[in-house]
Scaffold this active site. Structure first.
Site, PDB file in Angstrom:
ATOM      1  N   GLY A   1      31.278  51.808   6.235  1.00  0.00           N
ATOM      2  CA  GLY A   1      32.037  50.597   6.568  1.00  0.00           C
ATOM      3  C   GLY A   1      31.867  50.116   7.994  1.00  0.00           C
ATOM      4  O   GLY A   1      32.752  49.452   8.526  1.00  0.00           O
ATOM      5  N   SER A   2      30.692  50.388   8.610  1.00  0.00           N
ATOM      6  CA  SER A   2      30.533  49.891   9.987  1.00  0.00           C
ATOM      7  C   SER A   2      30.421  48.365  10.003  1.00  0.00           C
ATOM      8  O   SER A   2      30.882  47.722  10.959  1.00  0.00           O
ATOM      9  CB  SER A   2      29.340  50.549  10.681  1.00  0.00           C
ATOM     10  OG  SER A   2      28.127  50.082  10.164  1.00  0.00           O
TER      11      SER A   2
ATOM     12  N   MET B   1      27.145  49.312  -3.030  1.00  0.00           N
ATOM     13  CA  MET B   1      25.962  49.797  -3.732  1.00  0.00           C
ATOM     14  C   MET B   1      26.067  49.629  -5.251  1.00  0.00           C
ATOM     15  O   MET B   1      25.837  50.585  -6.011  1.00  0.00           O
ATOM     16  CB  MET B   1      25.715  51.267  -3.363  1.00  0.00           C
ATOM     17  CG  MET B   1      25.451  51.459  -1.887  1.00  0.00           C
ATOM     18  SD  MET B   1      24.054  50.431  -1.323  1.00  0.00           S
ATOM     19  CE  MET B   1      23.874  51.002   0.357  1.00  0.00           C
ATOM     20  N   ARG B   2      26.450  48.426  -5.672  1.00  0.00           N
ATOM     21  CA  ARG B   2      26.540  48.133  -7.111  1.00  0.00           C
ATOM     22  C   ARG B   2      25.870  46.791  -7.373  1.00  0.00           C
ATOM     23  O   ARG B   2      25.969  45.881  -6.546  1.00  0.00           O
ATOM     24  CB  ARG B   2      28.014  48.002  -7.544  1.00  0.00           C
ATOM     25  CG  ARG B   2      28.872  49.190  -7.263  1.00  0.00           C
ATOM     26  CD  ARG B   2      28.745  50.267  -8.296  1.00  0.00           C
ATOM     27  NE  ARG B   2      28.937  49.776  -9.648  1.00  0.00           N
ATOM     28  CZ  ARG B   2      28.511  50.429 -10.736  1.00  0.00           C
ATOM     29  NH1 ARG B   2      27.856  51.565 -10.617  1.00  0.00           N
ATOM     30  NH2 ARG B   2      28.730  49.933 -11.934  1.00  0.00           N
TER      31      ARG B   2
ATOM     32  N   HIS C   1      21.389  43.108   3.833  1.00  0.00           N
ATOM     33  CA  HIS C   1      20.386  44.081   3.391  1.00  0.00           C
ATOM     34  C   HIS C   1      19.570  44.518   4.610  1.00  0.00           C
ATOM     35  O   HIS C   1      19.153  43.676   5.412  1.00  0.00           O
ATOM     36  CB  HIS C   1      19.480  43.417   2.344  1.00  0.00           C
ATOM     37  CG  HIS C   1      18.426  44.333   1.829  1.00  0.00           C
ATOM     38  ND1 HIS C   1      18.699  45.347   0.928  1.00  0.00           N
ATOM     39  CD2 HIS C   1      17.102  44.420   2.097  1.00  0.00           C
ATOM     40  CE1 HIS C   1      17.586  46.003   0.669  1.00  0.00           C
ATOM     41  NE2 HIS C   1      16.608  45.472   1.361  1.00  0.00           N
TER      42      HIS C   1
ATOM     43  N   ASP D   1      18.610  41.848  -4.556  1.00  0.00           N
ATOM     44  CA  ASP D   1      18.274  41.377  -3.209  1.00  0.00           C
ATOM     45  C   ASP D   1      17.347  40.157  -3.231  1.00  0.00           C
ATOM     46  O   ASP D   1      16.463  40.019  -2.370  1.00  0.00           O
ATOM     47  CB  ASP D   1      17.640  42.526  -2.377  1.00  0.00           C
ATOM     48  CG  ASP D   1      18.560  43.725  -2.280  1.00  0.00           C
ATOM     49  OD1 ASP D   1      19.774  43.530  -2.125  1.00  0.00           O
ATOM     50  OD2 ASP D   1      18.062  44.874  -2.366  1.00  0.00           O
TER      51      ASP D   1
ATOM     52  N   GLU E   1      22.855  43.945  12.316  1.00  0.00           N
ATOM     53  CA  GLU E   1      23.728  43.594  11.180  1.00  0.00           C
ATOM     54  C   GLU E   1      25.105  43.203  11.689  1.00  0.00           C
ATOM     55  O   GLU E   1      25.720  42.242  11.222  1.00  0.00           O
ATOM     56  CB  GLU E   1      23.849  44.774  10.212  1.00  0.00           C
ATOM     57  CG  GLU E   1      22.554  45.126   9.492  1.00  0.00           C
ATOM     58  CD  GLU E   1      22.749  46.202   8.432  1.00  0.00           C
ATOM     59  OE1 GLU E   1      23.783  46.212   7.753  1.00  0.00           O
ATOM     60  OE2 GLU E   1      21.841  47.049   8.283  1.00  0.00           O
TER      61      GLU E   1
END
Ligand code: GAR
Length: 222
Positions: free
Chosen positions: A17-18, A95-96, A114, A150, A179
């Site tokens: 969760g960064s 990640m789903r 991504h 993606d 990011e």
């Protein structure tokens, strides 16, 4: 910033969760016209849930393992997102894969980050894949989510160099730093209603593209 109505964000995260933290921090510092109304994780052990609770943000786990199908899981997630009036769904290390049910509930209002320069290196373990491929640059991409992996229209990208001595973790850290800058900025552009989507092409109202180039290894100016 400031006079704008706050956009209601829901952040979905599976891991540490960064990215969520960078959005929380910028909201708290008044740098984003956004409010995180809910954090959802599919992973009960996600650090993202702790980070949200620590910031006083509602956070729930919806464990995908407890659902018979992807559609049923997505239906449960969508119901929660609609309950809290979500205007923008922010996938931050979620990640789903997203099913049609989810996409139809939030058309062009689901974004993802991504850790590669799409369309190169979609999928998983992409920092290592970029190193092993021998790429000279990688980076991160914020894109709208569509039905593919993606593949959605690209909103913003940041480029970082790859060094000969890089490991997966050193490159991942270099990319993460970017990011944490571009994801909040894209959210602010949504808050300001400046994101113009025309098929695959996304423009930011009032912004022109960068007009400098990067070459790696560097070459002398001629
Ligand atoms: C980030 O590097 C993000 O780009 C990546 O997972 C990491 C999550 O880190 N996302 C994907 O690979 C999505 N396919 P975080 O939990 O510290 O934000």
């Amino acid at each position: 910033m400031g006079l704008q109505k706050k956009i209601k964000l829901a952040v979905l995260a599976s891991g540490s969760g960064s990215n969520l933290q960078s959005i929380i921090d910028q909201c708290q510092q008044g740098q984003l016209d956004a409010e995180i109304v809910l954090v959802i994780s599919n992973n009960p052990a996600a650090g993202a849930l702790e980070r949200a609770k620590h910031a006083g943000i509602d956070a729930i786990c919806i464990n995908h393992r407890k659902f018979a199908s992807r559609e049923e899981f997505d239906q449960a997630v969508v119901a929660k997102l609609q309950d809290v009036g979500t205007e923008l769904v922010v996938l931050a290390g979620f990640m789903r894969l997203i099913s049609a049910i989810f996409l139809q509930a939030f058309p062009q209002r689901i974004i993802n980050i991504h850790p590669a320069l799409l369309p190169a290196f979609p999928g998983l373990h992409v920092q290592l894949k970029a190193i092993e491929y021998g790429a000279k640059f990688s980076g991160c991409t914020v894109h709208l989510v569509d039905g593919g992996v993606d593949t959605g229209p690209i909103i913003a990208q940041a480029v970082v160099p790859i060094f000969a001595e890089d490991s997966e973790s050193t490159l991942a850290a270099r990319i993460l730093e970017q990011e944490h800058k571009i994801y909040p900025q894209v959210i602010q552009w949504f808050a300001e209603e400046r994101v113009i989507i025309d098929g695959r092409k996304v423009q930011i109202h009032g912004h022109k593209a960068i007009d400098s180039v990067l070459i790696n290894p560097p070459i002398a100016e001629i």
